[in-house]
Design an enzyme around this catalytic site. Structure first.
Site, PDB file in Angstrom:
ATOM      1  N   TRP A  67       0.869  -1.190   0.000  1.00 13.66           N
ATOM      2  CA  TRP A  67       0.000   0.000   0.000  1.00 13.66           C
ATOM      3  C   TRP A  67       0.896   1.227   0.000  1.00 13.66           C
ATOM      4  CZ3 TRP A  67      -2.485  -4.363   0.740  1.00 13.66           C
ATOM      5  CH2 TRP A  67      -3.865  -4.406   0.542  1.00 13.66           C
ATOM      6  N   LEU A  68       0.434   2.286  -0.662  1.00  9.30           N
ATOM      7  CA  LEU A  68       1.305   3.459  -0.836  1.00  9.30           C
ATOM      8  C   LEU A  68       1.770   4.058   0.490  1.00  9.30           C
ATOM      9  CD1 LEU A  68       0.873   6.249  -3.474  1.00  9.30           C
ATOM     10  CD2 LEU A  68       1.539   6.841  -1.180  1.00  9.30           C
ATOM     11  N   TYR A 116      -7.416 -11.020  -1.256  1.00 12.90           N
ATOM     12  CA  TYR A 116      -7.831  -9.657  -0.935  1.00 12.90           C
ATOM     13  C   TYR A 116      -9.005  -9.259  -1.816  1.00 12.90           C
ATOM     14  CZ  TYR A 116      -7.783  -4.638  -0.203  1.00 12.90           C
ATOM     15  OH  TYR A 116      -8.161  -3.361   0.097  1.00 12.90           O
ATOM     16  N   GLN A 141      -3.364   7.641  -2.340  1.00 15.00           N
ATOM     17  CA  GLN A 141      -3.489   7.624  -0.888  1.00 15.00           C
ATOM     18  C   GLN A 141      -2.817   8.873  -0.316  1.00 15.00           C
ATOM     19  OE1 GLN A 141      -2.176   3.798   0.696  1.00 15.00           O
ATOM     20  NE2 GLN A 141      -4.156   3.490   1.675  1.00 15.00           N
ATOM     21  N   ASP A 201     -10.868   5.257   5.824  1.00 19.13           N
ATOM     22  CA  ASP A 201     -12.042   4.852   5.039  1.00 19.13           C
ATOM     23  C   ASP A 201     -13.410   5.011   5.707  1.00 19.13           C
ATOM     24  OD1 ASP A 201      -9.607   3.560   4.540  1.00 19.13           O
ATOM     25  OD2 ASP A 201     -10.464   1.562   4.410  1.00 19.13           O
ATOM     26  N   TRP A 406     -11.571   3.130  11.936  1.00 15.07           N
ATOM     27  CA  TRP A 406     -11.271   4.555  12.143  1.00 15.07           C
ATOM     28  C   TRP A 406     -12.351   5.276  12.936  1.00 15.07           C
ATOM     29  CZ3 TRP A 406      -6.546   6.537  11.219  1.00 15.07           C
ATOM     30  CH2 TRP A 406      -5.705   5.823  10.358  1.00 15.07           C
ATOM     31  N   GLU A 454      -2.846  -3.533  14.224  1.00 15.10           N
ATOM     32  CA  GLU A 454      -3.171  -2.440  13.304  1.00 15.10           C
ATOM     33  C   GLU A 454      -3.741  -1.239  14.086  1.00 15.10           C
ATOM     34  OE1 GLU A 454      -5.949  -3.918  10.470  1.00 15.10           O
ATOM     35  OE2 GLU A 454      -5.742  -2.206   9.113  1.00 15.10           O
TER      36      GLU A 454
HETATM   37  C1  DGY Z   1      -8.714  -1.945   3.300  1.00 13.75           C
HETATM   38  O1  DGY Z   1      -8.712  -2.916   2.551  1.00 13.75           O
HETATM   39  O2  DGY Z   1      -9.291  -1.919   4.382  1.00 13.75           O
HETATM   40  C2  DGY Z   1      -7.977  -0.732   2.918  1.00 13.75           C
HETATM   41  O3  DGY Z   1      -8.187   0.306   3.808  1.00 13.75           O
HETATM   42  C3  DGY Z   1      -8.342  -0.314   1.516  1.00 13.75           C
HETATM   43  O4  DGY Z   1      -7.231   0.163   0.901  1.00 13.75           O
END
Ligand code: DGY
Length: 483
Positions: A67-68, A116, A141, A201, A406, A454
């Site tokens: 991921w970036l 994924y 991102q 997100d 989040w 995370e």
């Molecule tokens: C995820 O898969 O939850 C990421 O936030 C999307 O890039």
């Protein structure tokens, strides 16, 4: 062997402040274990580590690709600088000729495993995936590439290879900024057009926009499912097989994430159309603060690399215009930064960690920084949470959810950015408190399933989401080595 198996087996009581002396070597080992080792496209640090599901023998990754913003924070903070050079070089190789960089660089060899969701095909509805070469998503991102690159270059030993790498990477990241300012910035600010592009997100600040988008659609879930079905893709989330659904975004949010991609395919991913017509277009303090900081980092790199005055001046203009416009996200009553909904032109008055992130930009006035530090102090004194800084403020009682992504959990990564900003503005005690909370959260939750989660519940300290998140381990290394 999983890093998890090497970690301490017992979970210490949460009341005990217990910082493990070997945290740094555990973090280094976790990052090493998260390097993808199979196939031709191996040797990159995946965003998260392997997890073994009950009844399965093949370990899976929640985030098996690069991921970036993960990649550039990891690269900037990991102690394994050789690996960081590999990670950055691999990621930069996925940049398109016009300078764009996707938020995910997929590993095309493992796409068939369906580890994924969604697969990259969703971004390529019209033309199909490129037959060969790199596969990336078509949203980006929070643009931290400049920041991560500078942090990495500062730690590389002097050598010809270092200069060559720094020059190669600088040119590419400069081109990325050029792309951003030509295509994604309006009135000086980066316009985010997808929740995955914002990095946070499912933040409640986006709820109102999601509700508005849903209004015009009878059954968004069926609609999106049918669209995916036409491409031969099953609407089946993988994340909630690995992580308890109460810790992840809800289904209706996923419907929106996919619906926006559906729309953008209709508009042939034309950036001007998306910026003008998208029902989700926002300017966010976190993304723009990171953009400013990356511009400043590129200026420093450009000076070290003896780039032309023209390039340096351009970078300064970009930094200045975004700095000036960041002020439009400051709320004079609430004395915090808010995201702005560009459809209504209104600030979205929900307090989140993103509103504190201008501290990290280092360019806001001292009096604004004082107010932001005061907000953190208020959270600490409120007694509503035990650990700071929750991603959504606990005072947002109608939407605060301490376990859900989040919407409340503490993220070590955003904490580290806020702490760095607080230090810059003279709030060392507050920065130290955030870092101590980070270290305590991590030390208390290392167990036989993993460590370096995370995100964490800010009330009871429970580790949530992926148990072996690469950027959490990298942030620990930064914290331990930062004065
Ligand atoms: C995820 O898969 O939850 C990421 O936030 C999307 O890039």
């Amino acid at each position: 062997m999983l890093a998890a198996q090497k970690l301490v087996k017992s979970k210490p009581a949460l009341t005990q402040i217990h910082i493990l002396p070997n945290l740094s070597s555990l973090a280094t080992q976790t990052l090493k274990d998260n390097i993808f080792t199979e196939g031709k496209d191996c040797n990159y640090t995946a965003a998260s580590g392997k997890m073994l599901l009950d009844g399965e023998s093949q370990p899976r990754f929640l985030y098996p690709f690069q991921w970036l913003w993960d990649t550039f924070f990891i690269a900037g903070w990991s102690s394994n600088t050789d690996q960081s050079v590999v990670d950055v070089t691999k990621f930069l190789a996925s940049q398109t000729d016009d300078g764009f960089m996707g938020h995910i660089r997929y590993n095309r060899e493992i796409l068939a495993r369906k580890e994924y969701f969604p697969p990259p095909e969703v971004y390529y509805e019209k033309e199909g995936l490129p037959q060969t070469g790199e596969v990336i998503s078509k949203i980006t991102q929070p643009p931290n590439a400049g920041y991560g690159l500078l942090e990495l270059v500062k730690r590389l030993p002097e050598s010809t290879e270092k200069t060559l790498f720094a020059k190669y990477a600088f040119d590419k990241v400069y081109l990325y900024h050029k792309y951003i300012y030509e295509n994604l910035v309006r009135d000086g600010l980066f316009v985010t057009t997808h929740p995955w592009e914002s990095g946070d997100d499912n933040s409640p600040k986006w709820d109102g926009i999601y509700n508005r988008i849903r209004e015009g659609q009878e059954d968004m879930h069926t609609f999106v499912g049918e669209w995916l079905g036409k491409m031969g893709i099953a609407y089946e989330r993988v994340d909630i097989k690995l992580i308890h659904h109460t810790q992840r975004p809800v289904h209706p949010d996923y419907d929106i994430y996919l619906y926006l991609i559906y729309l953008y395919n209709r508009w042939n991913w034309n950036r001007a159309t998306i910026l003008e017509k998208s029902p989700f277009r926002v300017t966010d303090p976190m993304t723009n603060s990171i953009l400013i900081r990356s511009n400043l980092a590129l200026i420093e790199l450009a000076e070290t690399l003896n780039e032309s005055q023209e390039i340096i001046e351009q970078l300064k203009r970009w930094a200045e215009i975004t700095t000036m416009e960041l002020d439009s996200l400051w709320d004079k009553q609430e004395k915090i930064y808010f995201a702005k909904d560009l459809v209504t032109g209104e600030l979205i008055k929900i307090k989140t960690v993103s509103g504190l992130m201008p501290l990290f930009s280092t360019v806001i006035p001292q009096e604004n920084a004082d107010q932001l530090a005061h907000h953190i102090d208020l959270i600490t004194k409120s007694g509503l949470v035990r650990y700071i800084v929750p991603s959504t403020f606990p005072s947002e009682t109608s939407c605060f959810e301490p376990d859900r992504y989040w919407r409340g959990p503490v993220w070590i990564i955003t904490n580290e950015l806020v702490a760095e900003g607080l230090n810059h503005y003279g709030y060392k005690d507050c920065a130290d408190k955030i870092r101590m909370d980070n270290l305590e959260l991590i030390s208390n939750t290392l167990n036989d399933r993993g460590g370096f989660y995370e995100y964490y519940n800010p009330i009871n300290g429970k580790g949530l989401g992926s148990p072996l998140q690469s950027w959490t381990a990298a942030a620990v290394l930064k914290m331990i080595t930062t004065p």
